[in-house]
Scaffold this motif. Sequence first.
Motif, PDB file in Angstrom:
ATOM      1  N   MET A   1       3.745  20.438 -13.394  1.00 41.71           N
ATOM      2  CA  MET A   1       2.788  20.764 -12.325  1.00 41.71           C
ATOM      3  C   MET A   1       3.418  21.725 -11.315  1.00 41.71           C
ATOM      4  N   ILE A   2       4.592  21.290 -10.816  1.00 42.22           N
ATOM      5  CA  ILE A   2       5.285  22.133  -9.832  1.00 42.22           C
ATOM      6  C   ILE A   2       5.650  23.463 -10.471  1.00 42.22           C
ATOM      7  N   GLN A   3       6.063  23.376 -11.751  1.00 41.09           N
ATOM      8  CA  GLN A   3       6.440  24.586 -12.458  1.00 41.09           C
ATOM      9  C   GLN A   3       5.249  25.539 -12.546  1.00 41.09           C
ATOM     10  N   ARG A   4       4.057  24.941 -12.746  1.00 47.61           N
ATOM     11  CA  ARG A   4       2.880  25.788 -12.897  1.00 47.61           C
ATOM     12  C   ARG A   4       2.561  26.515 -11.594  1.00 47.61           C
ATOM     13  N   ILE A   5       2.654  25.755 -10.486  1.00 44.32           N
ATOM     14  CA  ILE A   5       2.424  26.389  -9.183  1.00 44.32           C
ATOM     15  C   ILE A   5       3.472  27.467  -8.949  1.00 44.32           C
ATOM     16  N   ARG A   6       4.704  27.119  -9.283  1.00 38.36           N
ATOM     17  CA  ARG A   6       5.829  28.025  -9.057  1.00 38.36           C
ATOM     18  C   ARG A   6       5.640  29.317  -9.849  1.00 38.36           C
ATOM     19  N   ASN A   7       5.117  29.166 -11.078  1.00 41.54           N
ATOM     20  CA  ASN A   7       4.920  30.354 -11.900  1.00 41.54           C
ATOM     21  C   ASN A   7       3.806  31.228 -11.363  1.00 41.54           C
ATOM     22  N   ARG A   8       2.764  30.535 -10.866  1.00 43.16           N
ATOM     23  CA  ARG A   8       1.635  31.321 -10.400  1.00 43.16           C
ATOM     24  C   ARG A   8       2.001  32.104  -9.145  1.00 43.16           C
ATOM     25  N   LEU A   9       2.779  31.432  -8.275  1.00 44.71           N
ATOM     26  CA  LEU A   9       3.215  32.124  -7.066  1.00 44.71           C
ATOM     27  C   LEU A   9       4.440  32.955  -7.417  1.00 44.71           C
ATOM     28  N   SER A  10       4.396  34.214  -7.093  1.00 45.09           N
ATOM     29  CA  SER A  10       5.616  34.990  -7.263  1.00 45.09           C
ATOM     30  C   SER A  10       6.534  34.627  -6.108  1.00 45.09           C
ATOM     31  N   ASP A  11       7.749  35.142  -6.111  1.00 43.28           N
ATOM     32  CA  ASP A  11       8.692  34.799  -5.052  1.00 43.28           C
ATOM     33  C   ASP A  11       8.157  35.158  -3.670  1.00 43.28           C
ATOM     34  N   ASN A  12       7.471  36.291  -3.610  1.00 41.35           N
ATOM     35  CA  ASN A  12       7.009  36.765  -2.308  1.00 41.35           C
ATOM     36  C   ASN A  12       5.948  35.848  -1.738  1.00 41.35           C
ATOM     37  N   THR A  13       4.975  35.511  -2.573  1.00 41.44           N
ATOM     38  CA  THR A  13       3.924  34.629  -2.081  1.00 41.44           C
ATOM     39  C   THR A  13       4.473  33.234  -1.841  1.00 41.44           C
ATOM     40  N   PHE A  14       5.556  32.889  -2.542  1.00 38.37           N
ATOM     41  CA  PHE A  14       6.179  31.586  -2.344  1.00 38.37           C
ATOM     42  C   PHE A  14       6.696  31.462  -0.912  1.00 38.37           C
ATOM     43  N   LEU A  15       7.335  32.536  -0.421  1.00 36.13           N
ATOM     44  CA  LEU A  15       7.824  32.529   0.964  1.00 36.13           C
ATOM     45  C   LEU A  15       6.664  32.391   1.942  1.00 36.13           C
ATOM     46  N   LEU A  16       5.593  33.129   1.656  1.00 37.63           N
ATOM     47  CA  LEU A  16       4.407  33.083   2.517  1.00 37.63           C
ATOM     48  C   LEU A  16       3.827  31.671   2.528  1.00 37.63           C
ATOM     49  N   PHE A  17       3.800  31.072   1.345  1.00 37.34           N
ATOM     50  CA  PHE A  17       3.267  29.722   1.155  1.00 37.34           C
ATOM     51  C   PHE A  17       4.059  28.728   2.015  1.00 37.34           C
ATOM     52  N   ILE A  18       5.377  28.831   1.972  1.00 38.23           N
ATOM     53  CA  ILE A  18       6.221  27.939   2.778  1.00 38.23           C
ATOM     54  C   ILE A  18       5.907  28.104   4.256  1.00 38.23           C
ATOM     55  N   THR A  19       5.769  29.372   4.685  1.00 42.48           N
ATOM     56  CA  THR A  19       5.500  29.634   6.101  1.00 42.48           C
ATOM     57  C   THR A  19       4.191  28.987   6.536  1.00 42.48           C
ATOM     58  N   ILE A  20       3.149  29.170   5.716  1.00 39.90           N
ATOM     59  CA  ILE A  20       1.844  28.618   6.083  1.00 39.90           C
ATOM     60  C   ILE A  20       1.919  27.097   6.130  1.00 39.90           C
ATOM     61  N   CYS A  21       2.580  26.502   5.136  1.00 38.74           N
ATOM     62  CA  CYS A  21       2.729  25.042   5.118  1.00 38.74           C
ATOM     63  C   CYS A  21       3.452  24.569   6.369  1.00 38.74           C
ATOM     64  N   LEU A  22       4.514  25.297   6.734  1.00 38.00           N
ATOM     65  CA  LEU A  22       5.304  24.920   7.910  1.00 38.00           C
ATOM     66  C   LEU A  22       4.436  24.957   9.157  1.00 38.00           C
ATOM     67  N   PHE A  23       3.626  26.019   9.261  1.00 38.29           N
ATOM     68  CA  PHE A  23       2.765  26.150  10.440  1.00 38.29           C
ATOM     69  C   PHE A  23       1.791  24.979  10.515  1.00 38.29           C
ATOM     70  N   ILE A  24       1.138  24.688   9.366  1.00 46.61           N
ATOM     71  CA  ILE A  24       0.151  23.601   9.358  1.00 46.61           C
ATOM     72  C   ILE A  24       0.829  22.280   9.699  1.00 46.61           C
ATOM     73  N   ALA A  25       2.008  22.053   9.119  1.00 45.63           N
ATOM     74  CA  ALA A  25       2.732  20.801   9.386  1.00 45.63           C
ATOM     75  C   ALA A  25       3.074  20.683  10.864  1.00 45.63           C
ATOM     76  N   MET A  26       3.560  21.796  11.437  1.00 48.52           N
ATOM     77  CA  MET A  26       3.918  21.764  12.856  1.00 48.52           C
ATOM     78  C   MET A  26       2.699  21.486  13.711  1.00 48.52           C
ATOM     79  N   TYR A  27       1.587  22.098  13.328  1.00 44.85           N
ATOM     80  CA  TYR A  27       0.391  21.953  14.148  1.00 44.85           C
ATOM     81  C   TYR A  27      -0.133  20.532  14.096  1.00 44.85           C
ATOM     82  N   ILE A  28      -0.136  19.957  12.879  1.00 47.96           N
ATOM     83  CA  ILE A  28      -0.613  18.578  12.738  1.00 47.96           C
ATOM     84  C   ILE A  28       0.309  17.631  13.506  1.00 47.96           C
TER      85      ILE A  28
END
Lengths: 344, 353
Positions: A1-28
């Motif tokens: 499952m994680i591998q599938r997400i990882r494959n779909r996201l390239s490295d660049n979008t992966f960084l973006l993904f982490i940032t967005i998650c971090l923002f949402i987590a901080m906000y919550i």
Amino acid sequence: MIQRIRNRLSDNTFLLFITICLFIAMYIAGIIIYRDNNFGRFQVFLNLFISNAGLIVAAVGMTMVLITGGIDISIGSVVAMTCMLLAWMMENKNIGALPAIIIVLLIGIVFGLVQGWLIAYLKIQPFIVTLAGMFFARGMTAVISSDIISIKNETFLAIANAKIYLPFGGYLNRKGTMVYPYLYPSVIIGIVVLILIYMMLKYTKFGRSIYAVGGNEQSALLMGLNVKRTKLKVYVLNGFLAALAGFVFCLNTSGGFVEQAKGFEMEAIAAAVIGGTLLTGGVGNVIGSLFGVLIKGTIETFITFQGTLSSWWTKIVIAALLCFFIILQSILVFTKHKRRKAIT
Amino acid sequence: MMKVKQVLKRVTKHSLFFPLTCLAIVLIINLIKTPTFFRISLNNGVLYGYMMDILNRSSELIILAVGMTLVVAGSGGTDISVGAVSSVAGAVTIFALVGSMSSDTYRMPYGLAVLLGVLAGMVCGAFNGFLVAKLRIQPMVATLILFTAGRGIAQVITQGFILYVRKEQFKYLGNFIPGVPIPTPIFIATIVVVITVLILKKTALGLYIQAVGINSKAARLVGLNSTLFTFLVYTFSGLCAGIAGMIITSRVYSIDANNAGLNIELDAILAVAIGGNSLSGGKFSIAGSIIGAITIQALTTSLYAMKVTADQLPVYKAIVVIIIVMIQSTELKRMVKSLHHKFLCSRERRWAK
């Protein structure tokens, strides 16, 4: 499952993904910790945009420059110079608000043109050129005036204080009337710039050539792209955006003084890096930079809501985040390198 | 005739020609503006004069420039955190001495506190070195972290106050030791320079740093531990920043975390550039950087003497930077050459007609 997400996201979008998650987590987390102080109100979220509108514009420009593999550390000073010029022209020279704004934007373009020419055509390191630009703009601010000038021009203040109410997301106050959240025109400018540059980077020939130049200058040249001209255009556009950021910044502060916007360029760079822009060039996304700015805004909001913490903690937390993301980037690049080696 | 030309060429091609010319220009302009510029007088057993002032004020810049030269040479990048790091070092020393209250008694021996401060600088440098050498992060970005956080950390140490040390002995380091007519910072700068030069010349370290700076991959293939050298260079820069921090805090016998060593990193980079060092790494000249540092301080002092305010100073510095980098730009030389060539061609064509 994680591998599938990882494959779909390239490295660049992966960084973006982490940032967005971090923002949402901080906000919550903020909503839960400060639930008594109405952190969850929509207006608090909008305030992130209101207080950082100038930084959004600047960070968008910075992202573009970083994608070409360059850097621009002059924008903080350009913002200060713009604010001072606006205030000085309107208060001391009685120039109307609109002409003043146009003059300021033109100066930004000229500033970008000179820096761009030195960087692209004379091949001087961007860091050194913009360092000189930073000195120059900061000094010019003092040459224009070393006083604090506050703007009293009616047209300008009308633009600055025009509240735009949103038709949703309101809450009932104690008297039982509906209070709707509002925005200022500065936010609209920031969002429009963000969308325009996003479209430009994604869908125009110029936008794609920026990525190509940043990715590998030699290949871009062999592909038949005019590398020098692309770089020049980027710096000119960035100069314009820096001046625009100054105008937007000025809408918030309504005044000019010499020490204004110190460290602004570093905040913009930090926002871009946190948003997943690689400093080696070729990779980056303005949406990420927006989230970088929002994360910085959230940290500041935390500190104001906390009340007892001092403002220097913002700097430390931002630096820690910067450190985290830079190390993450370096690890990602490293593993990518390894993977490529394994394939060949 | 040919010989004169050759000598002239050898002089102009010398690596110190450019920085010395810069210094000479600044000094000559000063001499014309203020004829008493070179006069040094003895007042109250202490040497006074513009030149002394320039040398005194440039001491910390010289120390930082020495560290910066090695960073530039060894990694092809710049360390923009030195100003913030010297602020941290100063904060650590003063906190160690007096705690979080301004006071006139020491909590611990002075020497130990200074050692702690310098050590704090080294730790910061080592952190930068780890990021650059081990994690392969671009120098400017890696040092950006401490540039942003450094003053914040110093604020945390001083808890946001400006701490004063009201003790005569504390001022010795940044001012005068009683009975010695020459300011102490000049001695410290001299010691740092001499030790650095001795280490670089007497061991092969200088050569190794150059090799790593020119091509770190090639250096590794030859058998040099490039990672270690890059790390050492940044640690050394941190050490220099720590020493400079000691002088800065002693000058004003206090620590103001927000303003101690503000913008000094830019001056240090500038000193390296004026010194004729290529900012992309490789060959370096410590002497050039020292002359560069003195030139910048001379420029600053003379601009102050010409009634330019501190805020306006950056404009002139910016113009100087741009002129210097344009002179050094090979691209501009080529442009001028091709223009000249075109001009000659068109003249020949006209004659042919």
